[in-house]
Every structure is written in structure tokens, then in C-alpha cells.
Design a protein around this motif. Structure first.
Motif, PDB file in Angstrom:
ATOM      1  N   TYR A 197       0.834  -1.205   0.000  1.00 18.89           N
ATOM      2  CA  TYR A 197       0.000   0.000   0.000  1.00 18.89           C
ATOM      3  C   TYR A 197       0.868   1.254   0.000  1.00 18.89           C
ATOM      4  CZ  TYR A 197      -2.971  -3.824   1.077  1.00 18.89           C
ATOM      5  OH  TYR A 197      -3.594  -5.046   0.999  1.00 18.89           O
ATOM      6  N   LEU A 198       0.388   2.293  -0.648  1.00 13.22           N
ATOM      7  CA  LEU A 198       1.149   3.529  -0.804  1.00 13.22           C
ATOM      8  C   LEU A 198       1.333   4.186   0.554  1.00 13.22           C
ATOM      9  CD1 LEU A 198       2.301   4.988  -3.301  1.00 13.22           C
ATOM     10  CD2 LEU A 198       0.252   6.416  -3.289  1.00 13.22           C
ATOM     11  N   TYR A 199       2.588   4.291   0.986  1.00 12.55           N
ATOM     12  CA  TYR A 199       2.884   4.872   2.291  1.00 12.55           C
ATOM     13  C   TYR A 199       4.255   5.512   2.222  1.00 12.55           C
ATOM     14  CZ  TYR A 199       3.061   5.283   7.418  1.00 12.55           C
ATOM     15  OH  TYR A 199       3.119   5.762   8.710  1.00 12.55           O
ATOM     16  N   PHE A 200       4.362   6.711   2.786  1.00 12.76           N
ATOM     17  CA  PHE A 200       5.601   7.475   2.746  1.00 12.76           C
ATOM     18  C   PHE A 200       5.957   7.985   4.129  1.00 12.76           C
ATOM     19  CE2 PHE A 200       3.444   8.301  -1.360  1.00 12.76           C
ATOM     20  CZ  PHE A 200       4.417   7.888  -2.256  1.00 12.76           C
ATOM     21  N   ASN A 201       7.228   8.310   4.295  1.00 11.59           N
ATOM     22  CA  ASN A 201       7.641   9.182   5.382  1.00 11.59           C
ATOM     23  C   ASN A 201       7.547  10.613   4.856  1.00 11.59           C
ATOM     24  OD1 ASN A 201       9.914  10.867   6.792  1.00 11.59           O
ATOM     25  ND2 ASN A 201       9.451   9.174   8.178  1.00 11.59           N
ATOM     26  N   ALA A 202       7.094  11.537   5.685  1.00 10.31           N
ATOM     27  CA  ALA A 202       6.916  12.925   5.243  1.00 10.31           C
ATOM     28  C   ALA A 202       8.176  13.757   5.404  1.00 10.31           C
ATOM     29  CB  ALA A 202       5.755  13.570   6.006  1.00 10.31           C
ATOM     30  N   GLY A 203       9.340  13.119   5.485  1.00  9.39           N
ATOM     31  CA  GLY A 203      10.603  13.834   5.620  1.00  9.39           C
ATOM     32  C   GLY A 203      10.963  14.661   4.411  1.00  9.39           C
ATOM     33  N   PHE A 204      10.481  14.265   3.219  1.00  7.09           N
ATOM     34  CA  PHE A 204      10.557  15.131   2.053  1.00  7.09           C
ATOM     35  C   PHE A 204       9.374  14.837   1.146  1.00  7.09           C
ATOM     36  CE2 PHE A 204      12.718  11.571  -0.203  1.00  7.09           C
ATOM     37  CZ  PHE A 204      12.125  11.665  -1.455  1.00  7.09           C
ATOM     38  N   PHE A 205       8.967  15.830   0.392  1.00 12.04           N
ATOM     39  CA  PHE A 205       7.995  15.680  -0.686  1.00 12.04           C
ATOM     40  C   PHE A 205       8.141  16.878  -1.611  1.00 12.04           C
ATOM     41  CE2 PHE A 205       5.781  17.249   3.131  1.00 12.04           C
ATOM     42  CZ  PHE A 205       5.245  18.454   2.702  1.00 12.04           C
ATOM     43  N   HIS A 206       7.631  16.746  -2.827  1.00 11.87           N
ATOM     44  CA  HIS A 206       7.818  17.808  -3.821  1.00 11.87           C
ATOM     45  C   HIS A 206       6.623  17.859  -4.767  1.00 11.87           C
ATOM     46  CE1 HIS A 206       8.727  14.938  -7.117  1.00 11.87           C
ATOM     47  NE2 HIS A 206       9.304  14.226  -6.160  1.00 11.87           N
ATOM     48  N   GLY A 214       1.028  11.461  -8.760  1.00 10.76           N
ATOM     49  CA  GLY A 214       2.352  10.980  -8.404  1.00 10.76           C
ATOM     50  C   GLY A 214       2.327   9.562  -7.885  1.00 10.76           C
ATOM     51  N   GLY A 215       3.435   9.174  -7.255  1.00  7.31           N
ATOM     52  CA  GLY A 215       3.510   7.818  -6.734  1.00  7.31           C
ATOM     53  C   GLY A 215       4.872   7.518  -6.156  1.00  7.31           C
ATOM     54  N   ARG A 216       5.150   6.226  -6.014  1.00 12.17           N
ATOM     55  CA  ARG A 216       6.395   5.779  -5.360  1.00 12.17           C
ATOM     56  C   ARG A 216       7.560   5.673  -6.326  1.00 12.17           C
ATOM     57  NH1 ARG A 216       2.851   1.533  -5.422  1.00 12.17           N
ATOM     58  NH2 ARG A 216       2.423   1.527  -3.163  1.00 12.17           N
ATOM     59  N   ASP A 217       7.321   5.816  -7.620  1.00 12.13           N
ATOM     60  CA  ASP A 217       8.361   5.516  -8.609  1.00 12.13           C
ATOM     61  C   ASP A 217       8.736   6.718  -9.468  1.00 12.13           C
ATOM     62  OD1 ASP A 217       5.982   5.739  -9.947  1.00 12.13           O
ATOM     63  OD2 ASP A 217       6.232   3.943 -11.168  1.00 12.13           O
ATOM     64  N   THR A 218       8.567   7.932  -8.965  1.00 10.01           N
ATOM     65  CA  THR A 218       8.826   9.108  -9.797  1.00 10.01           C
ATOM     66  C   THR A 218      10.256   9.640  -9.658  1.00 10.01           C
ATOM     67  OG1 THR A 218       8.172  10.831  -8.215  1.00 10.01           O
ATOM     68  CG2 THR A 218       6.409   9.747  -9.436  1.00 10.01           C
ATOM     69  N   LEU A 219      11.034   9.084  -8.746  1.00  9.18           N
ATOM     70  CA  LEU A 219      12.419   9.505  -8.539  1.00  9.18           C
ATOM     71  C   LEU A 219      13.363   8.325  -8.707  1.00  9.18           C
ATOM     72  CD1 LEU A 219      12.164  11.789  -5.367  1.00  9.18           C
ATOM     73  CD2 LEU A 219      12.888  12.516  -7.644  1.00  9.18           C
ATOM     74  N   PRO A 220      14.573   8.562  -9.234  1.00 14.02           N
ATOM     75  CA  PRO A 220      15.553   7.470  -9.285  1.00 14.02           C
ATOM     76  C   PRO A 220      15.870   6.978  -7.872  1.00 14.02           C
ATOM     77  CG  PRO A 220      16.285   9.362 -10.590  1.00 14.02           C
ATOM     78  CD  PRO A 220      15.100   9.816  -9.805  1.00 14.02           C
ATOM     79  N   GLU A 221      15.999   5.699  -7.736  1.00 12.48           N
ATOM     80  CA  GLU A 221      16.292   5.130  -6.425  1.00 12.48           C
ATOM     81  C   GLU A 221      17.703   5.489  -5.981  1.00 12.48           C
ATOM     82  OE1 GLU A 221      16.204   0.700  -4.243  1.00 12.48           O
ATOM     83  OE2 GLU A 221      15.618   0.940  -6.349  1.00 12.48           O
ATOM     84  N   GLY A 222      17.844   5.834  -4.702  1.00 15.86           N
ATOM     85  CA  GLY A 222      19.166   5.992  -4.120  1.00 15.86           C
ATOM     86  C   GLY A 222      19.723   7.403  -4.115  1.00 15.86           C
TER      87      GLY A 222
END
Length: 327
Positions: free
Chosen positions: A174-183, A232-240
């Protein structure tokens, strides 16, 4: 982008002002003009029992000289009762229609953020998180029922948000994030939806949330709904890159010393070394003991980075049991 990227963090009197010094110093060194740091500062009002602003003149001057611009905003919905709501309400104070990146103050920037290929039309947030919410209870709703009810509340397509590589019983599906960053491309649009979503959950939670804790998780419950709703989603940024090569969300100094790479610890201590910064940071007891009296290095000597307690809560418990926890 036409100009520097707007980076937003929330600052107020106490721990956050000292964390903000390290954030600002790391941004000034790593980015060299490619970002503009806005420090959103809640103003006194009925939702705060005292004055939440940074009142120490030396700290304010230092932050300004490190490139930060103080950005006042009014607390109309959260305030002291839910300080995590600051990051929601502060978005309305940023310039409209300009892309932004939100960072928690307990973040070190390790490399130039201009190198990160943000897709500001497709928002995302930190995936450095654990399954902290929801809390699945015996005979209660499961993950799919809880998240499904939230997606239905806001008219969102629940099926397309799921990561089918994980079983239905695992939180990572399920879609879940930490709110330490977002854009996103516009702070006003993002902030308005974030606020509407958080208030709806807080004031009228779906029946499936009746036994679920909302404090301190409200912002992280609302965030995936906002991100999914804005495309948006979980895959919009390169990993790492974020939470990796370019940023470190360290959360608390004992955690940083226990688990982060040598280069990150060395950066922290180098940024904290100049006399003007040291004079400010050492007035905060945890920073004084961890950085300047070498308690952090003693923590580092006790923990094997290749064999750390998991999850993070277990590492926190071990640090507290050894009387090494400070924040």
C-alpha cells in the motif's frame, strides 16, 4: 528550472532551530546557489500557548547568513496540538506556481540537489519508512480495508496505487511514505489538498479508522492520498538519490551516529566545527553532548553498522536502555 529551487523547512524555537542550522549549512555547501531555503515559522496565536518563533538573535542571524529566508505563516488548524501540521499549513506561504521541495530540518544535504531529476508534475515523498501505520488489530479491519476506505473517501483509484509485488497482508503493498521530504510543481495546490485531506481524516475519520491512532501519523496518512490524487507515486524519482547519495534524513543524533555512513558523520562534524556555528549549537544540550563532547562517537563505537537492531524502534530502545538517547 528558471531559477533556484524553493526548499521549504519548518523552524520554531527549540530543537528545530538547531537542526535548521545544520540543514542550512549543508545546503549552502552542497548546492551553492541552486536552491533557495525558506524557513517557515509559525506566528504567535490562539493555537500556541507561547511564542513559537525563534527568538535567539544570534541563531536568526546565523541562519540568514547561511542563506535562509524566514517565512512567517499563521496556524489556523493545528498549532501546538499537532505540530506536524506546520508542514501542511506552511505550504500556503510559499510563492504560488513555483516548484518546491519540502525537507524536515533533521536532514543533511550531501550533494547538489540540482543533480536530482525531480519530476515536479508527478509528486513523491520519502520511501525510507517502516510499517508504522495502520496498526492491524485482531478481528479489526485489515490493510486493504483501511486504505481502501481512505481512497474511497477521496474518490481515488485504490487498485492502481498498490504494489502487487507484495502480498495483501504486507504494508508495503500500500502507498505509504515518510513525510521527511515531498515535492510538487505548486505549493498552494499541494498544500490545499494536503490540508483538506488531513482535516477530513482528523475531524471525520472513516469507520475503519475507529481504533487507529492519528497522532503522530496524520500527515503520513494524508500524504499518499494527496500524492496519488495529484498523479504521483512511489516511482517518480531514481532510487538511491534522496535518502541516499544526496540527502540523509537522520531523525535524531543517536540514530545518525549509530547507523549512518562514515562520510555522513564526518560531514556533520565538519559542518558543526566553525566557531560561529559551534557557539549556537552547543547551547542545545543534546548537540553539545553528542557532537562536541563526543558521546556520538562513543555510540558509533558500540554499534556494528552491518548488524543493527531492526526495526528502527528496536534500535531506539537499545539506545535508551544504554542511556544513550538524546533529542
Amino acid at each position: 528550472m528558471a531559477g533556484p529551487l524553493n526548499v521549504l523547512a519548518v523552524v520554531q524555537a527549540g530543537r528545530l532551530q538547531y537542526e535548521a542550522v545544520l540543514l542550512a549549512a549543508s545546503l549552502a555547501e552542497a548546492c551553492r546557489g541552486s536552491v533557495r531555503l525558506w524557513l517557515a515559522e509559525p506566528q504567535p496565536g490562539p493555537l500556541w500557548p507561547g511564542d513559537p518563533r525563534v527568538r535567539d538573535a544570534e541563531t536568526r542571524a546565523l541562519l540568514t547568513d547561511l542563506g535562509a529566508t524566514f517565512l512567517p505563516f499563521e496556524s489556523r488548524h493545528f498549532g501546538a496540538a499537532y505540530a506536524y501540521g506546520n508542514k501542511i499549513e506552511a505550504l500556503a506561504a510559499l510563492p504560488e506556481g513555483e516548484p518546491f521541495l519540502f525537507l524536515d530540518t533533521d536532514t543533511l544535504v550531501l550533494a547538489d540537489l540540482a543533480e536530482v531529476p525531480f519530476d515536479f508534475d508527478r509528486p513523491s515523498a520519502s520511501l525510507r519508512c517502516e510499517g508504522t501505520w495502520p496498526v492491524i488489530r485482531l478481528y479489526g479491519p485489515d490493510y486493504a480495508q483501511i486504505w481502501g476506505a481512505l481512497f474511497a473517501r477521496f474518490g481515488l483509484d485504490f487498485a492502481s496505487s498498490q504494489d502487487l509485488r507484495w502480498p495483501a497482508s504486507h504494508w508495503r503493498r500500500y502507498l505509504y511514505f515518510n513525510a521527511g521530504f515531498f515535492h510538487y510543481r505548486c505549493p498552494r495546490v499541494f498544500g490545499a489538498r494536503f490540508l483538506e485531506t488531513a482535516l477530513s481524516i482528523r475531524d471525520d475519520p472513516p469507520a475503519e479508522l475507529v481504533c487507529q491512532p492519528l497522532d503522530p501519523w496524520l500527515d503520513q496518512i494524508a500524504l499518499p492520498l494527496v500524492i496519488h490524487g495529484l498523479g504521483g507515486g512511489r516511482d517518480t524519482l531514481p532510487e538511491g538519490m534522496m535518502d541516499g547519495s544526496h540527502t540523509c534524513h537522520w531523525r535524531a543524533l543517536p540514530l545518525l551516529y549509530a547507523r549512518e555512513p562514515d562520510a555522513t558523520v564526518a560531514l556533520l562534524e565538519r559542518l558543526a566545527a566553525p566557531n560561529r556555528i559551534k557557539r549556537v549549537l552547543k547551547t542545545h544540550e543534546p548537540f553539545k553532548r553528542m557532537i562536541y563532547q563526543a558521546r556520538g562517537q562513543r555510540i558509533r563505537a558500540r554499534f556494528d553498522r552491518a548488524d543493527l537492531p531492526r526495526p528502527e524502534a528496536a534500535l531506539r530502545r537499545k539506545l535508551k536502555a544504554q542511556n544513550l538517547w538524546m533529542r
